[in-house]
Design a protein around this motif. Structure first.
Motif, PDB file in Angstrom:
ATOM      1  N   ASN B 135      28.401  39.677  49.633  1.00  0.00           N
ATOM      2  CA  ASN B 135      28.637  40.793  50.538  1.00  0.00           C
ATOM      3  C   ASN B 135      29.836  41.644  50.146  1.00  0.00           C
ATOM      4  O   ASN B 135      29.843  42.848  50.359  1.00  0.00           O
ATOM      5  N   VAL B 136      30.882  41.001  49.610  1.00  0.00           N
ATOM      6  CA  VAL B 136      32.043  41.790  49.208  1.00  0.00           C
ATOM      7  C   VAL B 136      31.980  42.150  47.722  1.00  0.00           C
ATOM      8  O   VAL B 136      32.914  42.720  47.173  1.00  0.00           O
ATOM      9  N   ARG B 156      39.294  42.031  49.061  1.00  0.00           N
ATOM     10  CA  ARG B 156      37.889  41.690  49.277  1.00  0.00           C
ATOM     11  C   ARG B 156      37.713  40.227  49.620  1.00  0.00           C
ATOM     12  O   ARG B 156      36.931  39.875  50.499  1.00  0.00           O
ATOM     13  N   LEU B 159      38.791  39.597  53.022  1.00  0.00           N
ATOM     14  CA  LEU B 159      37.767  40.097  53.929  1.00  0.00           C
ATOM     15  C   LEU B 159      36.616  39.090  54.018  1.00  0.00           C
ATOM     16  O   LEU B 159      36.135  38.771  55.110  1.00  0.00           O
ATOM     17  N   ALA B 160      36.233  38.559  52.863  1.00  0.00           N
ATOM     18  CA  ALA B 160      35.155  37.563  52.841  1.00  0.00           C
ATOM     19  C   ALA B 160      35.546  36.344  53.659  1.00  0.00           C
ATOM     20  O   ALA B 160      34.757  35.802  54.428  1.00  0.00           O
ATOM     21  N   ILE B 187      36.730  49.712  50.060  1.00  0.00           N
ATOM     22  CA  ILE B 187      37.049  48.814  51.182  1.00  0.00           C
ATOM     23  C   ILE B 187      36.617  49.456  52.500  1.00  0.00           C
ATOM     24  O   ILE B 187      36.033  48.797  53.367  1.00  0.00           O
ATOM     25  N   LEU B 190      33.078  49.056  52.906  1.00  0.00           N
ATOM     26  CA  LEU B 190      32.796  47.659  53.211  1.00  0.00           C
ATOM     27  C   LEU B 190      32.994  47.381  54.698  1.00  0.00           C
ATOM     28  O   LEU B 190      32.223  46.644  55.322  1.00  0.00           O
TER      29      LEU B 190
END
Ligand SMILES: Nc1ncnc2c1ncn2[C@@H]1O[C@H](COP(=O)(O)OP(=O)(O)O)[C@@H](O)[C@H]1O
Ligand SMILES: [Mg+2]
Lengths: 279, 257
Positions: B135-136, B156, B159-160, B187, B190
């Protein structure tokens, strides 16, 4: 969280109560207050660590990791220092004992001073430098980069995950390192004795431990647990409570070493006094 | 929750939040609401207490007064266990990323998963790890250490790690600060993707206007610990207030003497 005492508030309070306050007395009250707040903070922290040590869910994997780290970090330095201290003690004591015709006392004299004092204190000071500073820096940088807060929001109690394993590991490992340093010191001493003529190793060891009694060993060994506890506690406290800028990491590491070394010496002083009273 | 599927329903409701640090009043009574499936941007210059505000929401800092309701549960006065339950529903992206530097990317991602969702099997865990990495856009980073990653990659991975537990609410603390414009934009995109995919409600703290333009459904501006203005992007961009327009001005000042 550190709190600053607003001096202005104190001044107006003093004026209302018509207490004469000089600037110096103001300063010292403020710093005394700060000292007491810090002290209370330290004891609260120790209390939290204890509570988390004995409550459910010990982080065994982290504990093993810390044990390995502690051994790995200081083994080399302790080996070299232990050997050399034993060697030097032997070489330096020899002429004095020769004067009294007591050279055969040399092994046991060195063994006793190594076991009772030199081994524990030197190992503890080395660990204060290596382990105290690395705990201060590691936890300090985790604080500054918000890793500790990230743990907290991931359902993880950072005291339990970070502090307890470190403190328990140091309290267990430093006594073992002291035993190791003692052993190497005696090896170094044997090497020192060998410089002036052949000394049989077995004979040397028999002589060395001939005069060592249980009570030389036990108090010295007990105090090493306190050394381990104090060193890791200081390192963890300083790191865990580091300030919010990057420079706080250095400050945490540095003040951890200073404080831990000082406390090691103080604990040693107390230990000697207590042993003296009891025996 | 009592009422469902109403887009105006508040998932976070903050009333009159005040906090000070040893005489330094940082928040002086902030009230705000975050609605369902909404991206709320909180703007304001450095030191106005934006980070403090979102740290109060997960009670990393305890507010002196005021109430914070998250999905109907009060946070500020909650007991430890209630707080833990609430925290599980919130994903927090820290300003500094807060990746654990002693762990690999994989261990970093597994950490919240193992501790928040205790009943997952090893298979499910590794599946989830791979899914968020996809996903990232960083499936190859799995065995790297954080120190081997670039700034954008670290963001990232953070974020994951935040989305891996499927939070209902996301709090982003300056997600694009310190990144180059291209990475910043990635980002921001995202953030939108995550909002669409997981139907999260998010508070995004930023002063990157490009990011605001990409993600904002609504904007709240803080100034000196108080809400200064609230409104849509269009309302902010057309505002003539010099303080506000100083944020939204993007043209070069050099040749305008
Ligand atoms: N834990 C803390 N202890 C003391 N002061 C803090 C703490 N956290 C933040 N502050 C202070 O609060 C103010 C706002 O900080 P912050 O929320 O980080 O600003 P920003 O809006 O840039 O995120 C700053 O003056 C900062 O010094
Ligand atoms: Mg901030």
């Amino acid at each position: 969280m550190k709190q600053r005492i607003p001096i202005t508030k104190m001044k107006s309070y003093a004026r209302n109560k018509s207490i004469a306050l000089t600037d110096t007395s103001m300063e010292s009250t403020a710093s005394l207050n700060k000292f007491l707040i810090n002290l209370a903070d330290v004891f609260l922290f120790i209390g939290r660590v204890f509570r988390n040590t004995f409550s459910r869910g010990f982080e065994f994997k982290e504990f093993l990791k810390q044990c390995f780290q502690i051994g790995n970090k200081s083994l080399g330095l302790i080996s070299v220092t232990g050997l050399i201290i034993g060697l030097v003690l032997t070489i330096q004591s020899r002429p004095v004992l020769v004067n009294f015709g007591a050279v055969n006392m040399l092994p046991s004299m060195v063994a006793i001073s190594l076991i009772r004092e030199m081994g524990p204190v030197i190992t503890a000071l080395i660990c204060a430098g290596k382990i105290g500073s690395s705990m201060g820096a590691e936890l300090g940088s985790m604080r500054v980069t918000e890793q500790i807060e990230a743990m907290e929001v991931s359902s993880t109690n950072p005291i339990k995950f970070l502090i307890v394993p470190r403190v328990v590991a140091a309290t267990v490992m430093i006594p073992l390192l002291v035993l190791y340093a003692d052993a190497l010191g005696i090896l170094g001493s044997w090497a020192g004795a060998n410089i002036k003529g052949d000394v049989n190793f077995v004979l040397f060891i028999t002589q060395a431990f001939g005069k060592v009694v249980f009570m030389d060993f036990i108090p010295a060994f007990i105090k090493t647990f306190f050394f381990g506890f104090v060193i890791s506690m200081v390192g963890c406290y300083k790191g865990f409570n580091a300030g919010r800028g990057t420079e706080s990491v250095g400050i945490a590491a540095n003040s951890a070493v200073v404080m831990a070394s000082l406390l090691v010496i103080l604990v040693d002083l107390f230990a000697v006094q207590i042993t003296d009273l009891l025996l | 929750m009592s009422t469902e599927n109403k887009n105006t329903e508040a998932v976070i409701d903050i009333k009159d939040l005040k906090i000070s640090f040893g005489g330094n009043e940082v928040l002086k009574g902030v009230s705000l609401q975050l609605n369902k499936e909404e991206n709320l941007v909180v703007l304001g210059k450095s030191g106005t207490g934006k980070s403090v505000l979102i740290k109060c929401i997960v009670r990393l800092l305890k507010a002196d007064s005021g109430t914070i309701e998250v999905l109907g549960d009060e946070v500020n006065g909650a007991k430890r266990e209630e707080l833990e339950e609430t925290r599980k529903k919130i994903g927090f992206l820290f300003q500094s990323g807060a990746l654990y530097d002693s762990m690999t990317v994989k261990e970093n991602l597994e950490f919240p998963l193992r501790r928040i969702k205790k009943d997952l099997s090893e298979e499910e865990i590794s599946q989830k790890v791979n899914e968020v990495l996809e996903n990232v856009g960083l499936p190859d980073a799995i065995d790297k250490m954080p120190s081997e990653l670039s700034g954008g990659m670290r963001k990232r991975i953070s974020l994951a790690r935040t989305i891996i537990v499927d939070p209902a609410i996301m709090l982003y603390d300056e997600p694009t600060t310190g990144l180059d414009p291209v990475t910043s934009n990635e980002i921001s995109m995202l953030i939108n993707d995550i909002q669409e995919k997981y139907k999260t409600a998010s508070i995004i703290i930023t002063h990157d206007i490009e990011c605001v333009r990409t993600v904002a459904d609504r904007i709240i501006m803080l100034k000196e610990g108080e809400v200064y203005k609230e409104g849509s992007l269009a309302e902010f961009e057309s505002d003539s207030d010099p303080y506000i327009s100083s944020f939204f001005k993007s043209q070069s000042l050099k040749n305008q003497k």
